[in-house]
Motif scaffolding. Structure first.
Motif, PDB file in Angstrom:
ATOM      1  N   MET A   1       0.842  -1.209   0.000  1.00 14.60           N
ATOM      2  CA  MET A   1       0.000   0.000   0.000  1.00 14.60           C
ATOM      3  C   MET A   1       0.870   1.249   0.000  1.00 14.60           C
ATOM      4  SD  MET A   1      -2.867  -1.376   2.684  1.00 14.60           S
ATOM      5  CE  MET A   1      -3.698   0.177   2.929  1.00 14.60           C
ATOM      6  N   HIS A   2       1.991   1.181   0.750  1.00 21.30           N
ATOM      7  CA  HIS A   2       2.908   2.318   0.796  1.00 21.30           C
ATOM      8  C   HIS A   2       3.546   2.536  -0.576  1.00 21.30           C
ATOM      9  CE1 HIS A   2       5.978   5.102   2.192  1.00 21.30           C
ATOM     10  NE2 HIS A   2       6.908   4.310   1.684  1.00 21.30           N
ATOM     11  N   VAL A  12      -3.827   0.576  11.815  1.00 24.36           N
ATOM     12  CA  VAL A  12      -3.890  -0.665  11.045  1.00 24.36           C
ATOM     13  C   VAL A  12      -4.937  -1.624  11.610  1.00 24.36           C
ATOM     14  CG1 VAL A  12      -2.592  -2.739  10.394  1.00 24.36           C
ATOM     15  CG2 VAL A  12      -1.517  -0.496  10.240  1.00 24.36           C
ATOM     16  N   ALA A  93      -6.649  -8.686   6.811  1.00 15.87           N
ATOM     17  CA  ALA A  93      -5.383  -8.257   6.215  1.00 15.87           C
ATOM     18  C   ALA A  93      -5.461  -8.130   4.697  1.00 15.87           C
ATOM     19  CB  ALA A  93      -4.273  -9.246   6.588  1.00 15.87           C
ATOM     20  N   MET A  94      -6.158  -9.066   4.050  1.00 12.59           N
ATOM     21  CA  MET A  94      -6.149  -9.096   2.593  1.00 12.59           C
ATOM     22  C   MET A  94      -7.031  -8.033   1.953  1.00 12.59           C
ATOM     23  SD  MET A  94      -6.642 -12.402   0.123  1.00 12.59           S
ATOM     24  CE  MET A  94      -5.145 -13.151   0.775  1.00 12.59           C
ATOM     25  N   PRO A  96      -8.022  -4.928   2.954  1.00 12.21           N
ATOM     26  CA  PRO A  96      -7.469  -3.566   2.880  1.00 12.21           C
ATOM     27  C   PRO A  96      -6.374  -3.417   1.824  1.00 12.21           C
ATOM     28  CG  PRO A  96      -7.724  -4.218   5.167  1.00 12.21           C
ATOM     29  CD  PRO A  96      -7.975  -5.438   4.346  1.00 12.21           C
ATOM     30  N   MET A  97      -5.713  -4.520   1.460  1.00 11.83           N
ATOM     31  CA  MET A  97      -4.701  -4.447   0.404  1.00 11.83           C
ATOM     32  C   MET A  97      -5.323  -4.523  -0.984  1.00 11.83           C
ATOM     33  SD  MET A  97      -1.392  -6.529   1.852  1.00 11.83           S
ATOM     34  CE  MET A  97      -2.231  -8.034   2.317  1.00 11.83           C
ATOM     35  N   LEU A  98      -6.426  -5.257  -1.103  1.00 16.87           N
ATOM     36  CA  LEU A  98      -7.066  -5.413  -2.408  1.00 16.87           C
ATOM     37  C   LEU A  98      -7.959  -4.238  -2.784  1.00 16.87           C
ATOM     38  CD1 LEU A  98      -8.109  -9.192  -2.372  1.00 16.87           C
ATOM     39  CD2 LEU A  98      -6.432  -8.119  -3.875  1.00 16.87           C
ATOM     40  N   CYS A 101      -6.724  -1.400  -4.945  1.00 17.19           N
ATOM     41  CA  CYS A 101      -6.332  -1.815  -6.302  1.00 17.19           C
ATOM     42  C   CYS A 101      -7.525  -2.211  -7.164  1.00 17.19           C
ATOM     43  CB  CYS A 101      -5.370  -2.998  -6.221  1.00 17.19           C
ATOM     44  SG  CYS A 101      -3.899  -2.678  -5.231  1.00 17.19           S
TER      45      CYS A 101
END
Length: 235
Positions: A1-2, A12, A93-94, A96-98, A101
């Motif tokens: 993300m960074h 977080v 966890a997954m 917030p990363m997806l 995008c």
């Protein structure tokens, strides 16, 4: 993300759904929704075992029953460890990363694919036991991939709509305790008409209540949705 230049303005843990605001409805309403879906199996159980509810209630209130459960490694894995760890990883966890995008809607259907694939280790386990042929093992693994992916999509939806991981954890634990609905057994039951009606009503009520019971109104500001590019279809 960074590296992707996604700015995060909340802790977080809150992004992962561990937060206080709206906790009580997040723990109750998604679980209620899941129990509605299981209306058919619950009615089936009540017909076959009329005293089952009373016995289960007594077990819930009995300290000794809880002590036996806590000492049982299989119970701990199915009802506590797997729901907590899997939901924290594959939802908390997954997603917030997806979401930054793919957007929320695509993330709901993408994250469960990883969740389904993660259960393929059972192929190795069953192969070592040597009880079934490889074709049977692969068929079972395929069916497991299908229902874990569907379930993963549901809990991902719940996570994005509520912003809490507690709902997915409790739903996961409940589904592990119930297993897959045994529709074939219901079809051959002496009271199959009543059971099929309860199965159908469970599915219809689930679809009717899906959006109302996961309305963000009950859960406050949802941190993960702040990462979503417009339009925020699910959030």
């Amino acid at each position: 993300m960074h590296w992707a230049g996604v700015s995060v303005n909340v802790p977080v843990w809150e992004l992962m759904g561990v937060r206080v605001e709206g906790f009580l409805p997040a723990a109750i309403l998604p679980l209620l929704l899941t129990m509605v879906f299981y209306l058919g199996p619950l009615v089936h159980c009540a017909i076959d075992n009329p005293d089952g509810f009373t016995v289960d209630l007594q077990s819930v209130l009995d300290v000794e029953s809880w002590k036996l459960c806590v000492r049982d490694a299989v119970w701990l894995r199915n009802q506590l460890v797997a729901p907590v760890t899997e939901e924290l990883v594959f939802r908390g966890a997954m997603l917030p990363m997806l979401v930054p995008c793919t957007g929320p809607t695509a993330a709901v259907f993408t994250a469960p694919l990883f969740f389904g694939v993660a259960h393929f280790h059972h192929i190795i386990e069953q192969r070592r036991l040597g009880k079934d042929s490889m074709s049977i093992i692969l068929l079972v693994a395929g069916m497991q991939f299908l229902y874990t992916t569907v379930f993963g999509a549901f809990t991902a939806f719940v996570f994005l709509r509520t912003g809490h991981v507690v709902g997915p954890v409790l739903c996961h634990s409940f589904c592990n305790s119930q297993g897959l609905p045994d529709l074939s057994s219901a079809l051959h039951h002496p009271q199959h008409s009543a059971l099929l009606f309860s199965y159908l009503m469970g599915v219809l009520l689930f679809l009717l209540l899906l959006f109302p019971l996961t309305d963000p109104f009950f859960y406050g500001t949802i941190p993960v949705c702040s990462l979503a590019p417009p339009p925020e279809a699910v959030c």
